[in-house]
Write a protein that holds these residues in place. Structure first.
Motif, PDB file in Angstrom:
ATOM      1  N   MET A   2     -32.765 -46.520 -11.904  1.00 53.02           N
ATOM      2  CA  MET A   2     -31.516 -45.774 -12.021  1.00 53.02           C
ATOM      3  C   MET A   2     -31.772 -44.269 -11.918  1.00 53.02           C
ATOM      4  N   ALA A   3     -30.840 -43.552 -11.298  1.00 54.88           N
ATOM      5  CA  ALA A   3     -30.951 -42.103 -11.198  1.00 54.88           C
ATOM      6  C   ALA A   3     -30.895 -41.482 -12.585  1.00 54.88           C
ATOM      7  N   GLU A   4     -31.692 -40.440 -12.797  1.00 53.98           N
ATOM      8  CA  GLU A   4     -31.759 -39.794 -14.106  1.00 53.98           C
ATOM      9  C   GLU A   4     -30.416 -39.229 -14.538  1.00 53.98           C
ATOM     10  N   ALA A   5     -29.587 -38.798 -13.596  1.00 55.99           N
ATOM     11  CA  ALA A   5     -28.271 -38.262 -13.939  1.00 55.99           C
ATOM     12  C   ALA A   5     -27.393 -39.331 -14.580  1.00 55.99           C
ATOM     13  N   VAL A   6     -27.517 -40.561 -14.116  1.00 54.59           N
ATOM     14  CA  VAL A   6     -26.734 -41.660 -14.702  1.00 54.59           C
ATOM     15  C   VAL A   6     -27.207 -41.917 -16.124  1.00 54.59           C
TER      16      VAL A   6
END
Length: 86
Positions: A2-6
């Motif tokens: 998963m993207a760190e922003a999520v």
């Protein structure tokens, strides 16, 4: 993964459950509780840990949202917790 922003958008006080693929007792608490416990685990226990979310999150490359965080994603949450503590 998963993207760190999520992951950064998941609030620390969101209810979650840490489960173990080997059948140990689950930890029911918050995302922060799960990250704190994960930080204490030995490598073998970390590889078997998963976090079951109460609100699914978007995962790039998938059409549907997901309910489970994998060990690499839980590790990212643990790193985020450490950064925010400093």
């Amino acid at each position: 993964m998963m993207a760190e922003a999520v992951l950064a958008a998941i609030p620390w006080d969101q209810a979650a459950t840490m489960i173990d693929l080997e059948g140990r007792t689950p930890i029911i608490g918050t995302i922060r509780d799960c990250a704190m416990h994960f930080a204490l685990y030995k490598p073998h226990a970390r590889s078997n840990a998963r976090v079951l979310l109460t609100r699914p999150v978007f995962r790039e490359g998938r059409q549907t949202r997901t309910w489970i965080l994998e060990p690499e994603e839980i590790e990212q949450l643990t790193q985020r917790m450490r950064r925010e503590a400093n």
